[in-house]
Design an enzyme around this catalytic site. Structure first.
Site, PDB file in Angstrom:
ATOM      1  N   LYS A 112       0.828  -1.218   0.000  1.00 18.05           N
ATOM      2  CA  LYS A 112       0.000   0.000   0.000  1.00 18.05           C
ATOM      3  C   LYS A 112       0.855   1.258   0.000  1.00 18.05           C
ATOM      4  O   LYS A 112       0.466   2.272  -0.572  1.00 18.05           O
ATOM      5  CB  LYS A 112      -0.956  -0.001   1.195  1.00 18.05           C
ATOM      6  CG  LYS A 112      -2.045  -1.056   1.049  1.00 18.05           C
ATOM      7  CD  LYS A 112      -3.232  -0.778   1.950  1.00 18.05           C
ATOM      8  CE  LYS A 112      -4.327  -1.801   1.693  1.00 18.05           C
ATOM      9  NZ  LYS A 112      -5.434  -1.706   2.628  1.00 18.05           N
ATOM     10  N   LYS A 193     -10.930 -14.551  -9.027  1.00 14.62           N
ATOM     11  CA  LYS A 193     -11.826 -14.535  -7.861  1.00 14.62           C
ATOM     12  C   LYS A 193     -12.876 -13.420  -7.997  1.00 14.62           C
ATOM     13  O   LYS A 193     -12.560 -12.330  -8.471  1.00 14.62           O
ATOM     14  CB  LYS A 193     -10.958 -14.291  -6.623  1.00 14.62           C
ATOM     15  CG  LYS A 193     -11.692 -14.305  -5.313  1.00 14.62           C
ATOM     16  CD  LYS A 193     -10.732 -14.035  -4.158  1.00 14.62           C
ATOM     17  CE  LYS A 193     -11.019 -12.669  -3.585  1.00 14.62           C
ATOM     18  NZ  LYS A 193     -10.616 -12.456  -2.213  1.00 14.62           N
ATOM     19  N   LYS A 196     -14.992  -7.626  -4.497  1.00 13.86           N
ATOM     20  CA  LYS A 196     -15.791  -6.403  -4.502  1.00 13.86           C
ATOM     21  C   LYS A 196     -15.063  -5.230  -5.160  1.00 13.86           C
ATOM     22  O   LYS A 196     -15.689  -4.322  -5.671  1.00 13.86           O
ATOM     23  CB  LYS A 196     -16.297  -6.034  -3.111  1.00 13.86           C
ATOM     24  CG  LYS A 196     -15.290  -5.905  -1.997  1.00 13.86           C
ATOM     25  CD  LYS A 196     -16.034  -5.524  -0.725  1.00 13.86           C
ATOM     26  CE  LYS A 196     -15.245  -5.634   0.550  1.00 13.86           C
ATOM     27  NZ  LYS A 196     -14.426  -6.779   0.800  1.00 13.86           N
TER      28      LYS A 196
END
Ligand code: ATP
Ligand code: LTN
Length: 328
Positions: A112, A193, A196
């Site tokens: 990140k 996969k 979201k």
């Protein structure tokens, strides 16, 4: 006495059919087995930028959605992280027993911080706050996805270090990997996969989506040029994914499903899968709106959770203060 399991959910985004099949089922299983704590990790969510209004909406919405999916408030202690002032205090005390090197080596931090050059120090200390969540509630088990396993291992190291340096206050927690169940894949790209945060939302089913759109997404799911409804994840990933979805929601075995649809075509099969998905999700949505509109019910659950959360963590905090030598 039952062992304690604890897990935190970040209030970011509406959960998918993949989350529902892969993770809620397991949570429902754990609520029978353990003294189970589930909380909304809203303080973790602000390590990246959040719109205050949307964040607040997401918190309540996520709680209502989990309750609608079968998380039983009689069997779980449910609370919101930021409503307990002891957690951030405990986190500071733990930070002073955690090395900078340990935090800078965390995979999630490395990923990140590379993506966003202007990151806050909260992104670095995030795993210590997570350790505070876990250690302040005496959790034995922490069900997490693979990406969070390293953070639970750090919580173990911090607990062991503190116990050795001062006094044996903390239970040393163990991660339980949540990823062992069926993996639901993207309807458009069934080798990936269902996520979201996926860029192409046509392949993703969200639990609060319009039911007609859900049906359309299933009817236009990618399949193959054969016309055989048989399970073969490698060569027929699209059909196999639909079989997995149907099997998870109806509890029928793959063999039974292959038998049931041996004379069907893909259109028929998809339409049956869509019926089952729409039926499941429409019931969830109905309960969701009922719960969301019942402020009194939600507040009662959250007040009880908050009370227990504060009671347990206050005791831990006071023991920590005492053995570190802080205060009067
Ligand atoms: P993101 O897009 O932000 O990575 P996600 O939808 O992939 O989110 P996670 O937040 O990583 O989901 O996972 C939450 C839980 O749901 C985990 O326990 C994970 O194993 C489960 N889960 C997520 N996606 C799926 C899926 N497609 N099939 C089965 N289980 C899933
Ligand atoms: N970091 C986790 C959420 C989380 C958590 C926790 C999970 C915060 N505190 C304590 C387990 C235990 C995530 O992003 N999924």
């Amino acid at each position: 006495m039952k062992k304690i399991s604890l897990t935190g959910l970040q209030p970011t985004g509406i959960i998918t059919l993949g989350n529902y099949i892969g993770s809620i089922g397991q949570m429902v299983e754990y609520q029978e087995k353990y003294d189970s704590y589930i909380f909304i990790a809203d303080m973790h969510a602000i390590t990246i930028n959040q719109d205050p209004k949307i964040l607040k909406e997401n918190i309540k919405s996520l709680i209502a959605l989990y309750l609608a999916c079968g998380i039983d408030p009689e069997k779980n202690t449910i609370y919101i992280q930021s409503e307990n002032p002891y957690v951030a205090n405990i986190s500071w005390l733990l930070e002073c027993n955690t090395y900078y090197g340990e935090l800078s080596r965390m995979t999630q931090f490395k990923d990140k911080s590379l993506k966003n050059k202007n990151f806050t120090s909260g992104l670095l200390t995030y795993p210590v706050l997570m350790a505070a969540d876990i250690l302040s509630m005496n959790a034995d088990y922490v069900p997490v996805g693979l990406d969070q396993k390293q953070h639970v291992e750090l919580a173990r190291d911090i607990a062991e270090r503190f116990n050795k340096k001062y006094k044996k206050i903390f239970v040393v927690p163990e991660p339980i990997l949540k990823d062992s169940g069926t993996k639901i894949t993207d309807l458009q790209d069934p080798t990936k996969k269902m996520s979201k945060s996926s860029e192409n939302q046509k392949g993703v089913i969200k639990l609060l989506e319009d039911l007609n759109i859900i049906r359309k997404k299933i009817m236009s799911a990618t399949t193959d040029s054969e016309m055989r409804i048989v399970y073969d994840m490698e060569n027929k990933p699209g059909i196999s994914n639909l079989i997995n979805i149907y099997s998870s929601l109806t509890k029928k075995s793959i063999k039974e499903i292959e038998e049931e649809f041996k004379d069907s075509n893909y259109g028929n099969f998809k339409s049956k899968v869509a019926d089952v998905v729409v039926d499941t999700i429409s019931k969830i949505q109905e309960r969701y709106y009922e719960i969301l509109n019942n402020e009194e019910y939600l507040n009662k659950i959250l007040d009880e959770g908050k009370k227990k959360n504060i009671e347990v963590s206050k005791k831990i905090y006071e023991e920590m203060i005492e053995c570190i030598g802080l205060g009067r």
